[in-house]
Scaffold this active site. Structure first.
Site, PDB file in Angstrom:
ATOM      1  CD  GLU A  93      -3.075  -0.882   0.110  1.00  0.00           C
ATOM      2  OE1 GLU A  93      -2.916  -0.010  -0.765  1.00  0.00           O
ATOM      3  OE2 GLU A  93      -4.047  -1.664   0.139  1.00  0.00           O
ATOM      4  CG  HIS A 112      -4.113   0.076   5.737  1.00  0.00           C
ATOM      5  ND1 HIS A 112      -5.483   0.236   5.613  1.00  0.00           N
ATOM      6  CD2 HIS A 112      -3.820  -1.105   5.139  1.00  0.00           C
ATOM      7  CE1 HIS A 112      -5.976  -0.818   4.952  1.00  0.00           C
ATOM      8  NE2 HIS A 112      -4.989  -1.645   4.667  1.00  0.00           N
ATOM      9  CG  HIS A 114      -6.937  -5.472   7.027  1.00  0.00           C
ATOM     10  ND1 HIS A 114      -6.514  -6.519   6.246  1.00  0.00           N
ATOM     11  CD2 HIS A 114      -6.619  -4.339   6.335  1.00  0.00           C
ATOM     12  CE1 HIS A 114      -5.958  -6.054   5.131  1.00  0.00           C
ATOM     13  NE2 HIS A 114      -5.999  -4.738   5.158  1.00  0.00           N
ATOM     14  CE1 TYR A 133     -18.639  13.118  24.018  1.00  0.00           C
ATOM     15  CE2 TYR A 133     -16.993  14.562  23.044  1.00  0.00           C
ATOM     16  CZ  TYR A 133     -17.397  13.727  24.068  1.00  0.00           C
ATOM     17  OH  TYR A 133     -16.559  13.499  25.122  1.00  0.00           O
ATOM     18  CG  HIS A 175      -8.921  -2.787   2.344  1.00  0.00           C
ATOM     19  ND1 HIS A 175      -8.197  -2.354   1.256  1.00  0.00           N
ATOM     20  CD2 HIS A 175      -8.015  -3.206   3.249  1.00  0.00           C
ATOM     21  CE1 HIS A 175      -6.903  -2.531   1.502  1.00  0.00           C
ATOM     22  NE2 HIS A 175      -6.779  -3.047   2.706  1.00  0.00           N
ATOM     23  CE1 TYR A 228      -6.093  16.390  21.668  1.00  0.00           C
ATOM     24  CE2 TYR A 228      -4.949  17.132  19.689  1.00  0.00           C
ATOM     25  CZ  TYR A 228      -5.079  16.252  20.736  1.00  0.00           C
ATOM     26  OH  TYR A 228      -4.191  15.226  20.861  1.00  0.00           O
TER      27      TYR A 228
HETATM   28 ZN   LIG Z   1      -5.092  -3.500   3.775  1.00  0.00          ZN
END
Ligand SMILES: [Zn+2]
Length: 240
Positions: A93, A112, A114, A133, A175, A228
């Site tokens: 990726e 990233h 799963h 919220y 995904h 923040y």
């Molecule tokens: Zn993936």
């Protein structure tokens, strides 16, 4: 806010931090085996001949190596074309990571995963509405689900860039999820928060249709989140 670009001198520490983030994702049950990947921005974007921001170089997790077998030296430096500077291939990726750094100057690190609850919602191709919220932590009143595209493709990258417009997290249909933060620890905290929200939404759906917050209510939360990180701000990581 612009992410702090890391210099080459910080590389050994960054390699450790990147591997640490991958291990932490596993411990938080966001990823299992070779699923998921992570990266950190190395250089500032540079303008190219067309006047567009050139994609920066990055340090990214390797392709197909289970985290328990990885060492810090296995983290892969790639140039803007995805060419590795070393023997190992970068995550499949890498294109997604490269394009997100180019599109979002605030991204200093990208994760990233799963993760189970995020992926369950992504398989239903659901945008997450303002049922809580804390959705506002991710930049707006919803968290979008990017349309499906094959992993590792330009189409997936394009879909994610669009879904992340004015956001710092999105689902990827059928995904998983992608999250970015100003650095690895910020991105990791957001990823854990995102998966928690996905679990809460999943559980809420078991009871029927949730009551959603209004546009006005969410606008007020988004405004408060602008404080923040400020010393006398309305919110911190732990008090809301
Ligand atoms: Zn993936």
């Amino acid at each position: 806010m612009k992410a702090t670009a890391m210099k080459a001198a910080d590389l050994p520490a960054l390699r450790d931090a990147l591997l640490g983030a991958m291990r932490a994702m596993g411990e938080a049950r966001l990823n299992v085996g070779t699923a998921g990947n992570a990266s950190v921005r190395l250089d500032e974007p540079r303008p190219d001949a067309d006047g567009h921001g050139r994609a920066p170089h990055m340090l990214i997790t390797p392709s197909g190596l289970p985290v328990p077998r990885c060492t810090a030296d296995d983290m892969v430096i790639v140039d803007a074309d995805g060419r590795p500077l070393g023997a190992l291939a970068p995550s499949s990726e890498w294109l997604l990571h490269r394009d997100l750094y180019a599109a979002f100057p605030a991204a200093g690190a990208i994760l990233h995963a799963h993760a189970p609850f995020a992926t369950a919602l992504a398989c239903q191709r659901l945008d997450i509405p303002p049922f809580h919220y804390m959705i506002a932590r991710f930049g707006g009143p919803t968290i979008r689900c990017a349309p499906y595209a094959t992993f590792g493709t330009q189409a997936l990258s394009d879909a994610a860039v669009a879904a992340l417009h004015e956001r710092n997290a999105c689902l990827l249909a059928n995904h998983g999820m992608v999250v970015f933060g100003r650095d690895l620890s910020h991105a990791l905290a957001l990823a854990i928060e995102f998966e928690t929200l996905c679990e809460q939404y999943w559980r809420t759906l078991q009871l029927g249709t949730p009551v959603l917050l209004s546009e006005t209510e969410m606008a007020e939360v988004i405004e408060r989140f602008r404080w923040y990180g400020k010393p006398r701000g309305a919110g911190t990581d732990s008090d809301h």
